[in-house]
Design an enzyme around this catalytic site. Structure first.
Site, PDB file in Angstrom:
ATOM      1  N   GLU A  21      42.161  49.254  41.569  1.00 45.85           N
ATOM      2  CA  GLU A  21      42.130  49.251  40.193  1.00 45.85           C
ATOM      3  C   GLU A  21      42.008  50.971  39.873  1.00 45.85           C
ATOM      4  OE1 GLU A  21      40.499  44.942  38.823  1.00 45.85           O
ATOM      5  OE2 GLU A  21      38.894  46.613  39.268  1.00 45.85           O
ATOM      6  N   ASP A  23      34.242  44.793  33.362  1.00 46.33           N
ATOM      7  CA  ASP A  23      33.088  44.155  33.092  1.00 46.33           C
ATOM      8  C   ASP A  23      32.121  44.640  31.865  1.00 46.33           C
ATOM      9  OD1 ASP A  23      33.441  42.579  35.504  1.00 46.33           O
ATOM     10  OD2 ASP A  23      33.656  44.368  36.612  1.00 46.33           O
ATOM     11  N   GLY A  78      35.114  45.959  38.790  1.00 43.93           N
ATOM     12  CA  GLY A  78      34.774  45.755  40.071  1.00 43.93           C
ATOM     13  C   GLY A  78      34.054  44.415  40.192  1.00 43.93           C
TER      14      GLY A  78
HETATM   15  C1  5RP Z   1      37.937  43.381  39.088  1.00 42.85           C
HETATM   16  C2  5RP Z   1      37.689  43.851  37.675  1.00 42.85           C
HETATM   17  C3  5RP Z   1      38.104  42.969  36.347  1.00 42.85           C
HETATM   18  O1  5RP Z   1      38.520  43.756  35.562  1.00 42.85           O
HETATM   19  C4  5RP Z   1      36.489  42.649  35.678  1.00 42.85           C
HETATM   20  O2  5RP Z   1      35.751  41.952  36.633  1.00 42.85           O
HETATM   21  C5  5RP Z   1      36.702  41.779  34.645  1.00 42.85           C
HETATM   22  O3  5RP Z   1      37.050  40.558  34.977  1.00 42.85           O
HETATM   23  P1  5RP Z   1      37.433  39.320  34.168  1.00 42.85           P
HETATM   24  O4  5RP Z   1      38.459  39.698  33.090  1.00 42.85           O
HETATM   25  O5  5RP Z   1      37.596  38.146  34.694  1.00 42.85           O
HETATM   26  O6  5RP Z   1      35.877  39.307  33.294  1.00 42.85           O
HETATM   27  O7  5RP Z   1      37.042  44.815  37.394  1.00 42.85           O
HETATM   28  O8  5RP Z   1      37.697  44.164  39.774  1.00 42.85           O
END
Ligand code: 5RP
Length: 238
Positions: free
Chosen positions: A113, A94, A105
């Site tokens: 993860e 994120d 997350g």
């Molecule tokens: C999931 C995560 C994802 O890696 C994070 O939310 C990024 O997601 P996206 O690639 O859809 O932006 O941590 O728990």
């Protein structure tokens, strides 16, 4: 509206470019960790193509969502029980900073993860340009908690300087693949991510938080169709 969809597709182009760059690290015979989210999904689809072209690998998915995508792509799957040490994990984030510290997350898979990242010799984070930040914290920090504990943990997180919110899906609390809840903590700017992590981890009822510090070796950032690799090596903290 047209501008909006153009912006979304540019971001997707970057996600895909970062994912493709990460796939160049994959070698025959590797055991891989597969991240969760829309950026990781580009990597999983690309890996599926490589497997169909004859590449022999095995992979541990970090969520049910990734497991079903990987299965659909024909990627051979394994478990941490059969393969407790992984060669490489590719995952989204994120937020990422230039010290390869991550906030993860947003998709709710942070616990698996983090376990998979910690089991990996190398972790690559793949992000579009919007995710690379000078200071972590604009994205609310997810904290995974035991359901029984959330009413106790929430005010303790508030005491650390944010206005925490229990994540919901519709009217019900969001439930992770491990059966826990998530509290999202908007801190705005994290001056001391390691210090904050050290304050959150020991709270009774906290299972894990979304700060990945010292786990990620490289962040691959895509900007347009080009990519930049930020290398931190192992133990990127302090
Ligand atoms: C999931 C995560 C994802 O890696 C994070 O939310 C990024 O997601 P996206 O690639 O859809 O932006 O941590 O728990």
């Amino acid at each position: 509206m047209a501008i909006m969809s153009e912006r979304v597709s540019l971001q997707d182009q970057e996600k895909k470019a970062a994912a493709e760059a990460a796939l160049s690290y994959v070698r025959e015979g590797m055991s891989l960790g597969l991240g969760t989210g829309s950026t990781a999904a580009f990597a999983v689809r690309g890996l599926g193509r490589m497997v169909r072209d004859g590449l022999k690998i095995r992979a541990v998915p970090t969520s049910r969502q990734t497991r079903s995508l990987a299965r659909a792509e024909g990627i051979p799957l394994t478990t941490l029980q059969d393969c407790p040490r992984l060669d490489l994990t590719i995952d989204g984030a994120d937020e990422a900073d230039r010290r390869c510290r991550l906030v993860k997350g947003g998709g709710g898979a942070l616990l698996r993860e983090k376990i998979v990242a910690s089991a990996s010799r190398r972790m690559l984070a793949i992000v579009d340009s919007s995710k690379l930040v000078e200071y972590l914290g604009a994205f609310p920090l997810p904290v995974e908690v035991v359901p029984f504990a959330w009413p106790v943990v929430l005010p303790r997180l508030a005491a650390l300087g944010c206005s925490p919110v229990l994540r919901r899906r519709g009217d019900e609390p969001f439930v992770t693949d491990e059966g826990n809840y998530i509290i999202d903590c908007p801190f705005k700017t994290l001056d001391d991510p390691s210090g904050l992590a050290a304050e959150i981890s020991p709270l009774a009822g906290v299972v894990e938080h979304g700060l990945f510090i010292g786990l990620c070796h490289e962040v691959i950032v895509a900007r347009g169709s080009s990519t930049e690799t930020i290398s931190c090596g192992p133990g990127n903290e302090p």
